[in-house]
Design a protein around this motif. Structure first.
Motif, mmCIF file in Angstrom:
data_model
loop_
_atom_site.group_PDB
_atom_site.id
_atom_site.type_symbol
_atom_site.label_atom_id
_atom_site.label_comp_id
_atom_site.label_asym_id
_atom_site.label_seq_id
_atom_site.Cartn_x
_atom_site.Cartn_y
_atom_site.Cartn_z
ATOM 1 N N ARG A 1 44.954 35.540 49.218
ATOM 2 C CA ARG A 1 45.149 36.208 48.283
ATOM 3 C C ARG A 1 46.072 36.257 47.517
ATOM 4 O O ARG A 1 46.261 37.421 46.479
ATOM 5 C CB ARG A 1 46.124 37.072 49.833
ATOM 6 N N GLU A 2 46.869 35.408 47.225
ATOM 7 C CA GLU A 2 47.534 34.851 46.245
ATOM 8 C C GLU A 2 46.934 35.603 44.943
ATOM 9 O O GLU A 2 47.708 35.220 43.540
ATOM 10 C CB GLU A 2 48.316 33.100 46.308
ATOM 11 N N ALA A 3 45.019 34.431 45.377
ATOM 12 C CA ALA A 3 44.616 34.704 43.898
ATOM 13 C C ALA A 3 43.963 36.006 43.628
ATOM 14 O O ALA A 3 42.788 35.641 42.562
ATOM 15 C CB ALA A 3 43.278 33.941 43.909
ATOM 16 N N GLU A 4 44.393 36.519 44.122
ATOM 17 C CA GLU A 4 44.021 37.840 44.094
ATOM 18 C C GLU A 4 44.624 38.781 42.319
ATOM 19 O O GLU A 4 44.264 39.704 41.895
ATOM 20 C CB GLU A 4 43.706 38.726 44.971
ATOM 21 N N THR A 5 45.625 38.053 42.494
ATOM 22 C CA THR A 5 46.601 38.674 40.764
ATOM 23 C C THR A 5 45.524 38.641 39.530
ATOM 24 O O THR A 5 44.815 37.926 39.308
ATOM 25 C CB THR A 5 47.484 38.620 40.712
ATOM 26 N N PRO A 6 45.779 39.336 38.683
ATOM 27 C CA PRO A 6 45.182 39.451 37.831
ATOM 28 C C PRO A 6 45.102 37.502 36.623
ATOM 29 O O PRO A 6 44.596 37.371 36.021
ATOM 30 C CB PRO A 6 45.413 40.054 36.488
ATOM 31 N N ARG B 1 44.321 34.871 38.432
ATOM 32 C CA ARG B 1 42.356 34.269 38.602
ATOM 33 C C ARG B 1 42.812 34.248 36.960
ATOM 34 O O ARG B 1 41.452 32.975 36.331
ATOM 35 C CB ARG B 1 41.909 36.018 37.979
ATOM 36 N N ASP B 2 43.458 34.310 35.814
ATOM 37 C CA ASP B 2 43.177 34.204 34.815
ATOM 38 C C ASP B 2 44.008 32.656 35.015
ATOM 39 O O ASP B 2 43.101 31.586 34.281
ATOM 40 C CB ASP B 2 44.093 35.012 33.157
ATOM 41 N N LEU B 3 44.671 31.866 34.769
ATOM 42 C CA LEU B 3 44.899 30.832 35.092
ATOM 43 C C LEU B 3 43.742 30.122 36.429
ATOM 44 O O LEU B 3 43.943 28.576 35.200
ATOM 45 C CB LEU B 3 46.472 30.036 36.101
#
Length: 80
Positions: free
Chosen positions: A20-25, A28-30
């Motif tokens: 869920r933490e990786a759902e932010t743009p 994802r870019d990182l």
């Protein structure tokens, strides 16, 4: 009789809390940047590791590269 324990783990298709933490743009870019950097570094390491030897192969009857004047098979063939 033995009791059968119920499994408490999530099924494979259930979302994991850390996903869920990786759902932010930004996340994802990182992650994409980290993945790209890792693949680039891995690729260059493999290129160096798999590169052909730069010295030509010495034949058994060629003069020994150590400079002794003997044939390679009589000099350094068995010595690393």
């Amino acid at each position: 009789m033995h009791a059968v324990a119920m499994s408490t783990h999530r099924p494979d298709d259930a979302p994991r809390p850390e996903a869920r933490e990786a759902e932010t743009p930004e996340a994802r870019d990182l992650m994409a940047a980290v993945r790209e950097a890792f693949q680039t570094k891995l690729s260059s390491a493999l290129d160096k590791h798999l590169a052909p030897a730069s010295a030509p192969k010495v034949g058994r009857n060629d003069p020994c590269p150590c400079g002794s004047g003997k044939k390679y098979k009589k000099c350094c063939l068995g010595n690393p």
